[in-house]
Design an enzyme around this catalytic site. Structure first.
Site, PDB file in Angstrom:
ATOM      1  N   THR A  49       0.940  -1.203  -0.117  1.00  0.00           N
ATOM      2  CA  THR A  49       0.021   0.096   0.002  1.00  0.00           C
ATOM      3  C   THR A  49       0.994   1.120  -0.033  1.00  0.00           C
ATOM      4  OG1 THR A  49       0.016   0.331   2.465  1.00  0.00           O
ATOM      5  CG2 THR A  49      -1.620  -1.309   1.519  1.00  0.00           C
ATOM      6  N   CYS A  50       0.224   2.275   0.035  1.00  0.00           N
ATOM      7  CA  CYS A  50       1.194   3.623   0.100  1.00  0.00           C
ATOM      8  C   CYS A  50       1.892   3.798   1.279  1.00  0.00           C
ATOM      9  CB  CYS A  50       0.060   4.853  -0.280  1.00  0.00           C
ATOM     10  SG  CYS A  50      -1.104   4.997   1.106  1.00  0.00           S
ATOM     11  N   PRO A 113     -10.174   1.355   8.486  1.00  0.00           N
ATOM     12  CA  PRO A 113     -10.509  -0.026   8.108  1.00  0.00           C
ATOM     13  C   PRO A 113     -10.038  -0.421   6.777  1.00  0.00           C
ATOM     14  CG  PRO A 113     -12.375   1.657   7.773  1.00  0.00           C
ATOM     15  CD  PRO A 113     -11.009   2.278   8.420  1.00  0.00           C
ATOM     16  N   GLY A 187     -13.570  25.473  -1.658  1.00  0.00           N
ATOM     17  CA  GLY A 187     -12.325  25.001  -1.708  1.00  0.00           C
ATOM     18  C   GLY A 187     -12.265  23.762  -2.517  1.00  0.00           C
ATOM     19  N   GLU A 190      -7.029  19.101  -0.436  1.00  0.00           N
ATOM     20  CA  GLU A 190      -6.973  17.563  -0.359  1.00  0.00           C
ATOM     21  C   GLU A 190      -7.927  17.639   0.977  1.00  0.00           C
ATOM     22  OE1 GLU A 190      -3.856  14.756   2.056  1.00  0.00           O
ATOM     23  OE2 GLU A 190      -3.084  16.461   1.389  1.00  0.00           O
ATOM     24  N   THR A 191      -8.041  18.428   1.948  1.00  0.00           N
ATOM     25  CA  THR A 191      -8.968  18.317   3.219  1.00  0.00           C
ATOM     26  C   THR A 191     -10.439  18.322   2.350  1.00  0.00           C
ATOM     27  OG1 THR A 191      -7.502  19.280   4.596  1.00  0.00           O
ATOM     28  CG2 THR A 191      -9.765  19.211   5.204  1.00  0.00           C
TER      29      THR A 191
END
EC number: 1.2.1.70
Length: 418
Positions: A49-50, A113, A187, A190-191
């Site tokens: 995974t990352c 999860p 906006g 990312e958030t």
């Protein structure tokens, strides 16, 4: 047989190195084929995974160095340099580690999860490539069961531990279901993208994205089937929103008290929820003074997140107890496998003795020898042959004064001495 977990994650290595050790889907296919054909490895599963890359292998003997050599060779990396950032767990520690990872206890966000689904995908990929045998099939099924138990019996995933998730949870807490709400996101960073994803799962009536750059706004809106407006359109569109969530990089507030007053008037003072997760703030604090406007700042959400993280840490302690117990259960099953070959070998030896003596007895009966004598001889010889090995073991233990060994032999033979 032993189980090894060799890996690298966000705790042990920077992203620059994790990128080099990560496996693409095509590489996983090739890697599983290599591991399956390797002389030292019996089974293999690769989780990539990352935030982590982990290789799980079962081996006839402990040999983690061979696995490290293979991993560094596969990615063309220096083995010595890679070893500085690698962790290796063997036996019960490897089993415990896998279960902790699957339960989200080793994740960047405690209790998240997503990792369980990624491990299931890794397991299925390994099965497809015939890299999973009896042991790993049992291990990973047990792991999935443990993860489900932890989710069911603890609150490890019950509370929001990110600002984005907390913002959506706050909206749900106030409105209940969001299916009749119109949401305005200000906006496109990312958030807000995380907020949009969490929102989309709750199926609001409409999502509108407002941003200075319309191209970025469209890219995000397309992911959530939403609409797009420019920031300049906020005064004329604000009244349509029940929920406003803002997170931009603006140095000055985007929404002032006057604009909100006008929007509330157009809505006939139907309440509005404002969640400002920008620093500096996007929404003037005076907005919270209005009777029908409910304003929450990033500090309010951080308080919620901190409280929830404490709850998750408590749940994690409960999860550790469950995992420890399930690790012991799996180890007992592994040890029972070790006895299977021994029992099979012993049974075959006894069957050979029986067949040999019965064949001799039948031959004697066919020559007319007295049946009673033949049966007695068969019984005596069978008794002597079966008693030979344990008798020698008892004699040897007695000569050496090995009391513990003698007691073990008594227990094994079912001898109860007063």
């Amino acid at each position: 047989m032993t189980i090894i977990a060799l890996g690298i994650n966000h705790k042990t290595a920077p992203v620059e190195l994790r990128e080099k050790v990560a496996f693409s889907p095509e590489q996983i296919s090739e890697a599983l084929q290599q591991l399956s054909g390797h002389a030292h490895f019996n089974e293999a599963v690769i989780v990539s995974t990352c935030n982590r890359t982990e290789v799980y292998c079962s081996l006839a003997q402990q040999n983690s160095q061979t696995l490290l050599q293979w991993l560094s060779s596969f990615h063309g990396l220096d083995e010595h340099e890679l070893s500085k950032n690698i962790y290796c767990h063997e036996g019960s520690d490897a089993i415990n580690h896998l279960m902790r990872v699957a339960c989200g206890l080793d994740s960047l966000v405690l209790g998240e999860p997503q990792i369980l689904g990624q491990i299931k995908q890794a397991y299925n990929s390994a099965k497809t490539h015939n890299a999973v045998g009896v042991t790993f099939d049992r291990l990973f099924q047990k792991t999935f069961s443990v993860a489900k138990q932890v989710r069911t019996e603890t609150n490890i995933g019950a509370s929001a531990v990110s600002v984005a998730y907390a913002a959506v949870n706050l909206a749900k807490h106030i409105y209940g279901k969001l299916d009749k709400t119109n949401v305005l996101l200000i906006g496109a960073g990312e958030t807000i993208e995380l907020v949009a994803k969490h929102l989309y799962q709750n199926e609001p009536q409409n999502i509108t994205v407002a941003n200075r750059t319309l191209e970025r706004a469209r890219s995000l809106a397309d992911q959530v089937s939403g609409d797009v407006i420019a920031l300049a359109q906020l005064p004329e569109r604000l009244h349509k929103a029940d929920i406003v969530i803002s997170s931009t990089a603006s140095t000055l507030p985007i929404i002032g008290k006057g604009v909100v007053e006008q929007a509330l008037k157009q809505r006939r003072y139907k309440p509005m929820l404002f969640i400002d997760i920008a620093v500096p703030r996007d929404i003037e604090s005076q907005v919270g003074e209005l009777d029908d406007a409910y304003l929450y700042s990033v500090d309010d959400l951080q308080t919620i997140v901190s409280e929830n993280m404490s709850a998750r840490e408590e749940a994690a302690e409960q999860a550790e107890v469950i995992i420890t117990e399930r690790t012991k259960e799996f180890l007992m099953w592994i040890r029972s496998l070790d006895s299977v070959d021994l029992i099979r070998h012993y049974r075959n030896d006894v069957q050979t003795i029986k067949s040999e003596l019965v064949e001799r007895a039948v031959s004697q009966l066919n020559t007319g020898k007295d049946a009673e004598k033949v049966i007695l001889e068969l019984a005596n010889k069978l008794t002597n042959r079966l008693m030979h090995a344990p008798t020698r073991a008892i004699q040897d233990a007695a000569k050496k004064g090995e009391v513990a060994q003698l007691n073990q032999l008594k227990k094994m033979l079912g001898i109860d001495q007063e």
